[in-house]
Design a protein around this motif. Structure first.
Motif, PDB file in Angstrom:
ATOM      1  N   TRP A  83     -10.739 -11.441   0.858  1.00 40.12           N
ATOM      2  CA  TRP A  83      -9.787 -10.300   0.830  1.00 40.12           C
ATOM      3  C   TRP A  83     -10.579  -9.205   0.261  1.00 40.12           C
ATOM      4  CZ3 TRP A  83      -5.356 -10.278   3.400  1.00 40.12           C
ATOM      5  CH2 TRP A  83      -4.785 -11.443   3.752  1.00 40.12           C
ATOM      6  N   GLU A 120      -4.421  -1.134   0.779  1.00 36.84           N
ATOM      7  CA  GLU A 120      -3.788  -2.082   1.598  1.00 36.84           C
ATOM      8  C   GLU A 120      -4.581  -3.464   1.757  1.00 36.84           C
ATOM      9  OE1 GLU A 120      -1.193  -2.080   3.607  1.00 36.84           O
ATOM     10  OE2 GLU A 120      -0.345  -0.118   2.905  1.00 36.84           O
ATOM     11  N   PRO A 121      -4.051  -4.601   1.568  1.00 34.09           N
ATOM     12  CA  PRO A 121      -4.836  -5.611   1.684  1.00 34.09           C
ATOM     13  C   PRO A 121      -5.364  -5.988   2.985  1.00 34.09           C
ATOM     14  CG  PRO A 121      -2.873  -6.004   0.646  1.00 34.09           C
ATOM     15  CD  PRO A 121      -2.687  -4.879   1.133  1.00 34.09           C
ATOM     16  N   GLN A 122      -6.568  -6.391   3.224  1.00 34.49           N
ATOM     17  CA  GLN A 122      -7.358  -6.877   4.570  1.00 34.49           C
ATOM     18  C   GLN A 122      -8.029  -8.256   4.438  1.00 34.49           C
ATOM     19  OE1 GLN A 122      -9.649  -3.596   5.774  1.00 34.49           O
ATOM     20  NE2 GLN A 122      -7.975  -2.178   6.368  1.00 34.49           N
ATOM     21  N   ALA A 123      -7.699  -9.072   5.286  1.00 35.68           N
ATOM     22  CA  ALA A 123      -8.357 -10.378   5.343  1.00 35.68           C
ATOM     23  C   ALA A 123      -9.844 -10.365   5.959  1.00 35.68           C
ATOM     24  CB  ALA A 123      -7.572 -11.464   6.170  1.00 35.68           C
ATOM     25  N   PRO A 178      -3.893 -17.062   3.416  1.00 37.12           N
ATOM     26  CA  PRO A 178      -2.984 -16.181   3.549  1.00 37.12           C
ATOM     27  C   PRO A 178      -2.235 -15.781   2.243  1.00 37.12           C
ATOM     28  CG  PRO A 178      -2.379 -17.710   4.901  1.00 37.12           C
ATOM     29  CD  PRO A 178      -3.615 -17.948   4.470  1.00 37.12           C
ATOM     30  N   GLY A 212      -3.189 -12.675   0.315  1.00 39.49           N
ATOM     31  CA  GLY A 212      -2.747 -11.517   0.901  1.00 39.49           C
ATOM     32  C   GLY A 212      -1.260 -11.402   1.000  1.00 39.49           C
ATOM     33  N   ARG A 213      -0.394 -12.302   0.929  1.00 40.92           N
ATOM     34  CA  ARG A 213       1.079 -12.124   0.826  1.00 40.92           C
ATOM     35  C   ARG A 213       1.356 -11.862  -0.518  1.00 40.92           C
ATOM     36  NH1 ARG A 213       1.260 -16.821   4.177  1.00 40.92           N
ATOM     37  NH2 ARG A 213       1.277 -18.294   2.195  1.00 40.92           N
ATOM     38  N   SER A 242       0.498  -7.803  -0.966  1.00 44.24           N
ATOM     39  CA  SER A 242       1.548  -7.007  -0.281  1.00 44.24           C
ATOM     40  C   SER A 242       2.739  -6.893  -1.080  1.00 44.24           C
ATOM     41  CB  SER A 242       1.466  -7.587   0.914  1.00 44.24           C
ATOM     42  OG  SER A 242       0.301  -7.551   1.876  1.00 44.24           O
ATOM     43  N   ARG A 282      -2.064  -3.808  -6.920  1.00 42.84           N
ATOM     44  CA  ARG A 282      -2.759  -4.512  -6.038  1.00 42.84           C
ATOM     45  C   ARG A 282      -4.174  -4.520  -6.532  1.00 42.84           C
ATOM     46  NH1 ARG A 282       0.111  -2.399  -0.216  1.00 42.84           N
ATOM     47  NH2 ARG A 282       2.039  -3.309  -0.772  1.00 42.84           N
ATOM     48  N   LEU A 312      -6.217  -8.081  -7.645  1.00 37.86           N
ATOM     49  CA  LEU A 312      -7.156  -8.658  -6.644  1.00 37.86           C
ATOM     50  C   LEU A 312      -8.325  -8.805  -7.735  1.00 37.86           C
ATOM     51  CD1 LEU A 312      -8.438  -9.419  -4.176  1.00 37.86           C
ATOM     52  CD2 LEU A 312      -9.322  -7.308  -3.771  1.00 37.86           C
TER      53      LEU A 312
END
Length: 314
Positions: A98, A104-107, A113, A116-117, A120, A127, A131
């Motif tokens: 991630w 903005e989270p990006q995979a 997932p 990311g959830r 977000s 955020r 992380l």
């Protein structure tokens, strides 16, 4: 469940005293521990940030954490570039899959997932700290050297204390509930000034607990007492050795430091495989005051644990 790997048993002294126990960090010694998918520490942290984020991510009104976050991100990238780095305007946690482009989270590829959830769902300003908490085993807090206050916390795995009750408080207030705390409280302002200077410091903390989880917020710790009918061996088989490795990362240009906290929990019977270590813990436990035993929830277990530790030490 974490392991006690990295805990320095020389930090266990007797007679036992509640004291700062600071020492200079060895040059080049890492202060962070990267996580990978499947790590139990990551699972517990992710659960906390998904369900209880308001109790883990906290800032005093008006405090700007930007310089401290920049110092932490830079330190993480220097120590573990494969696990954390900045590229094309984004912070990347490759081992988790991630990134954050802005906020903005990006995979990156086939990333799980759930991370990311979680990211977000958080307020944008939290955020990046979240992380970082997921990318590394450590939790984080900011210490202000001028005020001796703790204006910011990202703490998923507290050890029987509530982060929401500590944010913005003075060092002396934070440690007020600690038993036999006079040495800690008296040294508070000096310690805050010391750890926010360029030298790097560390300390180790330990206890014996009946709670197996890393996440020990008081709202979610099982209140059940030590089993009164259990033998010494039975009690030891249900006990855990909980440790913390704490370090300080100075924030350049400011009288601040990022306080890192790595929690480990290991079954007592595994943590003290060496008779000499069992003797150290025995001698420290035997010299704890009644107030410290009560504060740590060890009053009813003390004699049986001492019995088991003495036999393990022999």
């Amino acid at each position: 469940m974490g392991s006690a790997t990295g805990f320095d048993f020389s930090a266990i002294t007797s007679p036992f005293r509640m004291q700062p126990g600071l020492r200079r960090l060895a040059p080049g010694a890492p202060q962070l521990t990267p996580l990978r998918p499947g790590d139990p520490v990551l699972r517990e942290k992710l659960a906390v940030l998904t369900e209880f984020a308001p109790q883990a991510l906290l800032a005093a009104p008006g405090f700007d954490a930007t310089p401290a976050l920049a110092a932490l991100c830079g330190h993480a990238a220097a120590e573990w570039p494969a696990a954390w780095h900045h590229e094309a305007g984004a912070w990347h946690a490759p081992w988790l899959g991630w990134s954050l482009a802005g906020d903005e989270p990006q995979a990156d590829g086939d990333a799980a997932p759930d991370i990311g959830r979680c990211l977000s769902a958080l307020p944008r300003e939290w955020r990046l700290p979240a992380l970082l908490c997921l990318a590394f085993a450590e939790d984080f807090a900011v210490i202000d050297g001028d005020s001796a206050r703790i204006p910011w916390l990202a703490v998923c795995l507290p050890s029987n204390w509530a982060p929401e009750e500590k944010v913005g408080r003075h060092f002396a207030e934070v440690h007020a509930p600690v038993a036999d705390n006079q040495l800690l409280v008296n040294a508070g302002e000096h310690l805050a000034r010391l750890v926010t200077q360029p030298d790097r410091w560390e300390r180790f903390v330990w206890t014996i607990t009946r709670h197996p989880r890393l996440h020990a917020h008081p709202d979610r710790v099982d209140p059940a007492p030590w089993p009164p009918a259990a033998t010494a061996d039975e009690l030891a088989s249900r006990a855990f050795f909980r440790t913390e490795h704490q370090t300080f990362i100075p924030v350049p240009g400011l009288r601040q430091a990022v306080f890192t906290i790595r929690v480990s929990v290991t079954p007592l019977t595994q943590a003290l495989a060496d008779p000499a270590q069992a003797r150290q813990v025995h001698d420290a436990l035997s010299t704890m005051s009644a107030a410290v035993l009560a504060y740590r929830g060890l009053t009813d277990a003390r004699d049986r644990l001492l019995d088991w530790l003495a036999r393990r030490a022999a």
